[in-house]
Design an enzyme around this catalytic site. Structure first.
Site, short mmCIF file in Angstrom:
data_model
loop_
_atom_site.label_atom_id
_atom_site.label_comp_id
_atom_site.label_asym_id
_atom_site.label_seq_id
_atom_site.Cartn_x
_atom_site.Cartn_y
_atom_site.Cartn_z
N SER A 126 0.84 -1.19 0.00
CA SER A 126 0.00 0.00 0.00
C SER A 126 0.87 1.25 0.00
O SER A 126 0.52 2.27 -0.61
CB SER A 126 -0.93 0.01 1.21
OG SER A 126 -0.20 -0.17 2.39
N SER A 127 2.06 1.17 0.62
CA SER A 127 2.90 2.38 0.67
C SER A 127 3.49 2.69 -0.70
O SER A 127 3.49 3.85 -1.13
CB SER A 127 3.98 2.27 1.73
OG SER A 127 4.68 1.06 1.61
N ASP A 171 8.78 -3.03 -5.08
CA ASP A 171 7.38 -2.60 -4.99
C ASP A 171 7.12 -1.38 -5.86
O ASP A 171 6.11 -1.29 -6.57
CB ASP A 171 7.02 -2.28 -3.53
CG ASP A 171 7.30 -3.44 -2.60
OD1 ASP A 171 7.51 -4.56 -3.10
OD2 ASP A 171 7.32 -3.23 -1.37
C1 GLA Z 1 9.01 -5.24 1.13
C2 GLA Z 1 10.01 -4.27 0.49
C3 GLA Z 1 10.53 -4.82 -0.85
C4 GLA Z 1 11.02 -6.25 -0.71
C5 GLA Z 1 9.99 -7.12 0.03
C6 GLA Z 1 10.50 -8.48 0.34
O1 GLA Z 1 7.85 -5.31 0.37
O2 GLA Z 1 9.40 -3.02 0.27
O3 GLA Z 1 11.54 -3.97 -1.34
O4 GLA Z 1 12.27 -6.31 -0.11
O5 GLA Z 1 9.58 -6.54 1.25
O6 GLA Z 1 10.74 -9.20 -0.83
#
Ligand code: GLA
Length: 385
Positions: A126-127, A171
């Site tokens: 979500s972020s 993400d």
């Molecule tokens: C979170 C982080 C990503 C990644 C995942 C684990 O979502 O924001 O950058 O490291 O954890 O895969």
């Protein structure tokens, strides 16, 4: 498009003008966990859940931001010194604006209103959806060209340097580059990527454990330190390696003696997960869903035992999923310590899967999970009203 209409109407009601709308998706990661900040490989897909930004540029350099869900408004001036983080949702918004400016993009002030369908604290990014949606909207409404790679990097920097979460690029990158119907195999070192179609015979099913990933921030940064320690120790034998991406499993086994037990196990997860992710993308492309599923299961075990980022509820969800007919594989997804699992399930067995997992989970934990199939959605962009 109910969210878009609601958001436009609310914007008009509060501020008397019609906004432009932009949306950016959350994500589910199919395999390749915690590999991104080790310069490795990930295989995420964008979700149809998204964060929407309604925006109207202003003549000055003020940002006025309203969250519809929280009924809260904050304001700041792009020309005043950056405030300290407040440790809430506003940090993501302000962080992105600051990093875009720092990268040389001179933004217009704007009124922004936000609304999201991405479940919060559930490991569906979500972020990142919030950062990318706001960042894209600010650039577009400042008449600046949008480079998606640059946007993803600025949003990651907002987390690293303003929010204080040392996340990788996955993400933000998938929110900027997702393509409907596909997962994306991303090389987090070069940012080269290839699209991998999701086999139409199977469905991705997400089970939300309803345990919020509270530990994610602190434990996450600790895992990152463990990996850095591993790189420093292994480079005594392997020469100047930059990241665990540069280590294969034979080398790791050969130099086990250099590493404390816990560091070794952290490294073993990353090194094996990188290899699994490449094999999994290959299996998905060849239509070998059984192989893909086996790799998901190995990935889960490695996160549970070596990287130690699972929790009892996530393990229960995976254990309930695996014996059900038509299930190829299942694993926790995202940063860990709560959040969701993702399972690959034969299309006609999905309903049965949902009933069985929901019932079993209630019996074991007393909680009702939220379970849904997801169709990979598309990346950030304007919403046509
Ligand atoms: C979170 C982080 C990503 C990644 C995942 C684990 O979502 O924001 O950058 O490291 O954890 O895969």
């Amino acid at each position: 498009m109910p969210i878009a209409n609601d958001l436009s109407n609310e914007f008009r009601r509060l501020w008397g003008t019609t906004p432009s709308l932009y949306r950016a998706p959350g994500r589910v990661n199919l395999i390749g966990e915690h590999t991104d900040y080790n310069d490795g490989f990930v295989l995420p897909a964008a979700l149809e859940f998204a964060t929407m930004t309604a925006i109207r540029p202003r003549a000055d350099r003020r940002l006025r931001i309203h969250s519809l869900a929280l009924a809260e408004t904050v304001e700041f001036d792009l020309d005043s010194p950056a405030p300290s983080p407040r440790r809430d949702w506003t940090d993501y918004v302000l962080g992105v604006a600051l990093m875009l400016e720092r990268a040389g993009h001179r933004l217009h002030g704007a009124d922004l209103m936000l609304q999201s369908s991405v479940p919060m604290g559930a490991g569906m990014s979500s972020s990142a959806a919030l950062e990318v949606s706001v960042g894209y909207a600010l650039l577009a409404e400042s008449d600046l060209p949008v480079s998606l790679v640059d946007l993803a990097r600025c949003c990651q920097r907002a987390e690293n340097e303003f929010v204080g979460m040392r996340c990788g690029i996955m993400d933000q990158f998938i929110s900027c580059h997702g393509v409907a119907g596909h997962a994306v195999l991303l090389d987090c070192r070069t940012l080269d990527y290839r699209l991998v179609p999701i086999d139409p015979r199977a469905r991705l099913v997400i089970c939300n454990s309803m345990v919020r990933h509270e530990l994610a921030g602190s434990e996450y940064n600790l895992r990152r330190q463990d990996c850095e320690r591993g790189v420093a120790l292994l480079s005594q034998a392997l020469g100047p390696i930059k990241a665990l991406r540069d280590v294969n499993s034979a080398e790791l086994e050969q130099y086990t003696g250099l590493l404390p037990e816990v560091t070794y196990r952290r490294c073993r997860h990353i090194v094996s997960e990188n290899a699994r992710t490449l094999q999994a993308a290959d299996a998905l492309e060849k239509g070998d869903l059984h192989r893909f599923g086996m790799l998901m299961v190995e990935s889960h075990k490695s996160m549970r035992d070596d990287y130690q980022i699972s929790c009892r509820e996530l393990d229960v969800l995976v254990e309930l999923a695996l014996p059900i007919a038509g299930v190829y594989g299942s694993r926790m997804t995202g940063g860990g310590f709560g959040g969701c699992t993702v399972s690959l399930v034969e299309a006609d067995m999905v309903e049965r899967f949902m009933e069985t997992v929901a019932k079993g989970y209630r019996e074991v934990t007393g909680m009702t999970p939220s379970i849904f199939t997801c169709m990979p959605g598309s990346s950030v962009g304007p919403v046509v009203q």
